[in-house]
Design an enzyme around this catalytic site. Structure first.
Site, PDB file in Angstrom:
ATOM      1  N   ARG A 128       0.847  -1.191   0.000  1.00  0.00           N
ATOM      2  CA  ARG A 128       0.000   0.000   0.000  1.00  0.00           C
ATOM      3  C   ARG A 128       0.887   1.246   0.000  1.00  0.00           C
ATOM      4  NH1 ARG A 128      -3.305  -2.671  -1.645  1.00  0.00           N
ATOM      5  NH2 ARG A 128      -5.316  -3.264  -0.785  1.00  0.00           N
ATOM      6  N   HIS A 152      -0.484  -0.443  -9.932  1.00  0.00           N
ATOM      7  CA  HIS A 152      -1.173  -1.399  -9.048  1.00  0.00           C
ATOM      8  C   HIS A 152      -1.609  -2.645  -9.833  1.00  0.00           C
ATOM      9  CE1 HIS A 152      -3.616  -1.696  -5.063  1.00  0.00           C
ATOM     10  NE2 HIS A 152      -3.392  -2.906  -5.548  1.00  0.00           N
TER      11      HIS A 152
HETATM   12  P1  NDP Z   1      -1.747 -11.262   4.815  1.00  0.00           P
HETATM   13  O1  NDP Z   1      -2.743 -10.673   5.741  1.00  0.00           O
HETATM   14  O2  NDP Z   1      -1.981 -12.641   4.311  1.00  0.00           O
HETATM   15  O3  NDP Z   1      -0.302 -11.281   5.517  1.00  0.00           O
HETATM   16  C1  NDP Z   1       0.115 -10.307   6.385  1.00  0.00           C
HETATM   17  C2  NDP Z   1       1.549 -10.612   6.856  1.00  0.00           C
HETATM   18  O4  NDP Z   1       2.088  -9.416   7.433  1.00  0.00           O
HETATM   19  C3  NDP Z   1       1.597 -11.700   7.933  1.00  0.00           C
HETATM   20  O5  NDP Z   1       2.745 -12.479   7.759  1.00  0.00           O
HETATM   21  C4  NDP Z   1       1.702 -10.885   9.221  1.00  0.00           C
HETATM   22  O6  NDP Z   1       2.374 -11.536  10.278  1.00  0.00           O
HETATM   23  C5  NDP Z   1       2.548  -9.706   8.750  1.00  0.00           C
HETATM   24  N1  NDP Z   1       2.349  -8.531   9.607  1.00  0.00           N
HETATM   25  C6  NDP Z   1       1.216  -7.834   9.825  1.00  0.00           C
HETATM   26  N2  NDP Z   1       1.451  -6.809  10.670  1.00  0.00           N
HETATM   27  C7  NDP Z   1       2.761  -6.858  10.975  1.00  0.00           C
HETATM   28  C8  NDP Z   1       3.601  -6.077  11.806  1.00  0.00           C
HETATM   29  N3  NDP Z   1       3.135  -5.042  12.485  1.00  0.00           N
HETATM   30  N4  NDP Z   1       4.908  -6.412  11.891  1.00  0.00           N
HETATM   31  C9  NDP Z   1       5.391  -7.496  11.215  1.00  0.00           C
HETATM   32  N5  NDP Z   1       4.632  -8.276  10.406  1.00  0.00           N
HETATM   33  C10 NDP Z   1       3.341  -7.961  10.289  1.00  0.00           C
HETATM   34  O7  NDP Z   1      -1.577 -10.221   3.616  1.00  0.00           O
HETATM   35  P2  NDP Z   1      -1.414 -10.562   2.057  1.00  0.00           P
HETATM   36  O8  NDP Z   1      -0.189 -11.366   1.892  1.00  0.00           O
HETATM   37  O9  NDP Z   1      -2.682 -11.097   1.510  1.00  0.00           O
HETATM   38  O10 NDP Z   1      -1.232  -9.105   1.428  1.00  0.00           O
HETATM   39  C11 NDP Z   1      -0.062  -8.346   1.687  1.00  0.00           C
HETATM   40  C12 NDP Z   1      -0.185  -6.948   1.085  1.00  0.00           C
HETATM   41  O11 NDP Z   1      -0.155  -7.011  -0.342  1.00  0.00           O
HETATM   42  C13 NDP Z   1      -1.481  -6.219   1.434  1.00  0.00           C
HETATM   43  O12 NDP Z   1      -1.196  -4.867   1.723  1.00  0.00           O
HETATM   44  C14 NDP Z   1      -2.297  -6.316   0.157  1.00  0.00           C
HETATM   45  O13 NDP Z   1      -3.260  -5.331   0.056  1.00  0.00           O
HETATM   46  C15 NDP Z   1      -1.184  -6.181  -0.883  1.00  0.00           C
HETATM   47  N6  NDP Z   1      -1.540  -6.671  -2.197  1.00  0.00           N
HETATM   48  C16 NDP Z   1      -1.165  -5.916  -3.296  1.00  0.00           C
HETATM   49  C17 NDP Z   1      -1.434  -6.335  -4.568  1.00  0.00           C
HETATM   50  C18 NDP Z   1      -0.954  -5.546  -5.734  1.00  0.00           C
HETATM   51  O14 NDP Z   1      -1.374  -5.824  -6.856  1.00  0.00           O
HETATM   52  N7  NDP Z   1      -0.055  -4.601  -5.555  1.00  0.00           N
HETATM   53  C19 NDP Z   1      -2.173  -7.583  -4.823  1.00  0.00           C
HETATM   54  C20 NDP Z   1      -2.457  -8.343  -3.626  1.00  0.00           C
HETATM   55  C21 NDP Z   1      -2.152  -7.880  -2.357  1.00  0.00           C
HETATM   56  P3  NDP Z   1       1.804 -12.899  10.930  1.00  0.00           P
HETATM   57  O15 NDP Z   1       2.088 -13.967   9.892  1.00  0.00           O
HETATM   58  O16 NDP Z   1       2.599 -13.094  12.131  1.00  0.00           O
HETATM   59  O17 NDP Z   1       0.345 -12.672  11.161  1.00  0.00           O
HETATM   60  C1  OXD Z   2      -4.862  -5.526  -3.309  1.00  0.00           C
HETATM   61  C2  OXD Z   2      -5.272  -6.286  -4.462  1.00  0.00           C
HETATM   62  O1  OXD Z   2      -5.246  -5.820  -2.173  1.00  0.00           O
HETATM   63  O2  OXD Z   2      -5.049  -5.793  -5.584  1.00  0.00           O
HETATM   64  O3  OXD Z   2      -4.076  -4.590  -3.510  1.00  0.00           O
HETATM   65  O4  OXD Z   2      -5.803  -7.389  -4.313  1.00  0.00           O
END
Ligand code: NDP
Ligand code: OXD
Length: 308
Positions: A223, A271
């Site tokens: 983000r 994005h």
């Molecule tokens: P998840 O919710 O599956 O994973 C979150 C991860 O972040 C977990 O490993 C969690 O730790 C860790 N985490 C959360 N808070 C903290 C913190 N404060 N300190 C350290 N680690 C932390 O997320 P996704 O993998 O589904 O998505 C990740 C990002 O990618 C999101 O922002 C999503 O919107 C973005 N995204 C972007 C896309 C694009 O096209 N650019 C497409 C898809 C997603 P723990 O395992 O311990 O819970």
């Molecule tokens: C996001 C997506 O969460 O594109 O950014 O799925």
């Protein structure tokens, strides 16, 4: 009962078609053309308008149209009693992993320099950066981070993963949130795949950038609000960061006058790191709608307490 698809500015006709292909008895509304607001029991949203939920008295659950649910959690009009879920599909995960691998390949082959050379008709060769010189640090080892790490490890990269609870994965050097400095000190390509929460907003700041191993590269695929934009500009100007690869921005589309457009060391994509295909999204939407209507737990639920 109806499913509402609400993503202003996006063409949702393919998604509607894919949902009806799975079950043609379902009623689908496309915001803002809702036949009967009382009949909407499930909504699938991406950047819906603030005034939407107060108009839906019988809503029972809401799904993000993407992987992130930050846009839903920030809507105070969405009652805390309404469960939230998100869309995670195999193609979204493999797409993200492919995009990360592609970005590393671009870094190794000096894509930023080659693009500039082409504009100026310059023929100059550069040696490829060996994989072993790139120490990859992935912040966030969830659905996206883990998929990316698996592919990078299979491709011979050294990968460090940072998350709140640590991540068990063959070949990964796992760090927990209290090991951040040591994670940064052992990584020179920092890839942000964190959810946007109160703890992670502005996490990509100068302090973090300075702690990276040199030469350092920043890749933000999560983000825009994770990044402190002026800190990145300073870091690029002073050599703290060599290049930044950005797919997400505080304001999307990135405004025409934004300073990032004119920076050679910043690569921009709109994005598109990972996109959910309509047919896969439809499968999860239909499943979660049916679970909602029969009172079962949702797939890919979002915990309001942690914000992801
Ligand atoms: P998840 O919710 O599956 O994973 C979150 C991860 O972040 C977990 O490993 C969690 O730790 C860790 N985490 C959360 N808070 C903290 C913190 N404060 N300190 C350290 N680690 C932390 O997320 P996704 O993998 O589904 O998505 C990740 C990002 O990618 C999101 O922002 C999503 O919107 C973005 N995204 C972007 C896309 C694009 O096209 N650019 C497409 C898809 C997603 P723990 O395992 O311990 O819970
Ligand atoms: C996001 C997506 O969460 O594109 O950014 O799925």
């Amino acid at each position: 009962m109806s499913i509402l698809l609400a993503a202003p500015g996006r063409d949702l006709s393919k998604l509607k078609e894919a949902i009806l292909h799975l079950d043609d008895s379902l009623e689908i509304d496309l915001w803002p053309a809702i036949q009967d607001k009382n009949r909407v029991h499930f909504a699938v949203c991406w950047n819906h308008p603030d005034y939407m939920f107060p108009q839906l008295p019988n809503i029972k659950a809401v799904s993000s149209l993407g992987a992130g649910a930050d846009h839903l959690l920030k809507d105070e009009a969405l009652s805390e009693d309404i469960p939230i879920c998100r869309l995670i599909t195999p193609s979204l995960k493999s797409g993200m992993a492919d995009f990360v691998l592609h970005t590393l390949s671009c870094i190794r082959h000096h894509q930023t320099i080659l693009s500039r050379q082409k504009s100026n008709r310059i023929w100059e060769q550069h040696s490829v950066i060996p994989r072993k010189n790139l120490h990859i640090g992935i912040m966030g080892m969830g659905e996206m981070g883990r998929a990316a790490a698996e592919l990078l490890i299979r491709n011979g990269y050294e990968v460090n993963g940072w998350s709140r609870s640590g991540c068990e994965l063959d070949g990964l050097n796992s760090f927990t949130d209290n090991e951040m400095d040591s994670f940064l000190g052992q990584s020179n390509v920092l890839i942000c795949l964190l959810p946007l929460t109160g703890d992670t907003r502005d996490i990509l700041d100068l302090d973090v950038m300075k702690k990276l191993k040199k030469p350092a590269y920043l890749v933000n695929l999560a983000r825009g609000e994770h990044l402190v934009e002026e800190d990145l500009l300073y870091a690029l100007d002073t050599g703290i960061i060599e290049q930044a690869w950005l797919d997400v921005f505080e304001t999307e589309p990135l405004p025409d006058k934004h300073v990032f457009w004119n920076r050679d060391k910043i690569m921009i994509s709109p994005h598109i790191a990972a996109i959910t295909p309509a047919d896969e999204a439809a499968g999860i939407i239909v499943e979660n709608y049916k679970r909602t209507m029969s009172g079962q737990e949702l797939m890919f639920p979002v915990a309001r307490s942690s914000g992801y």
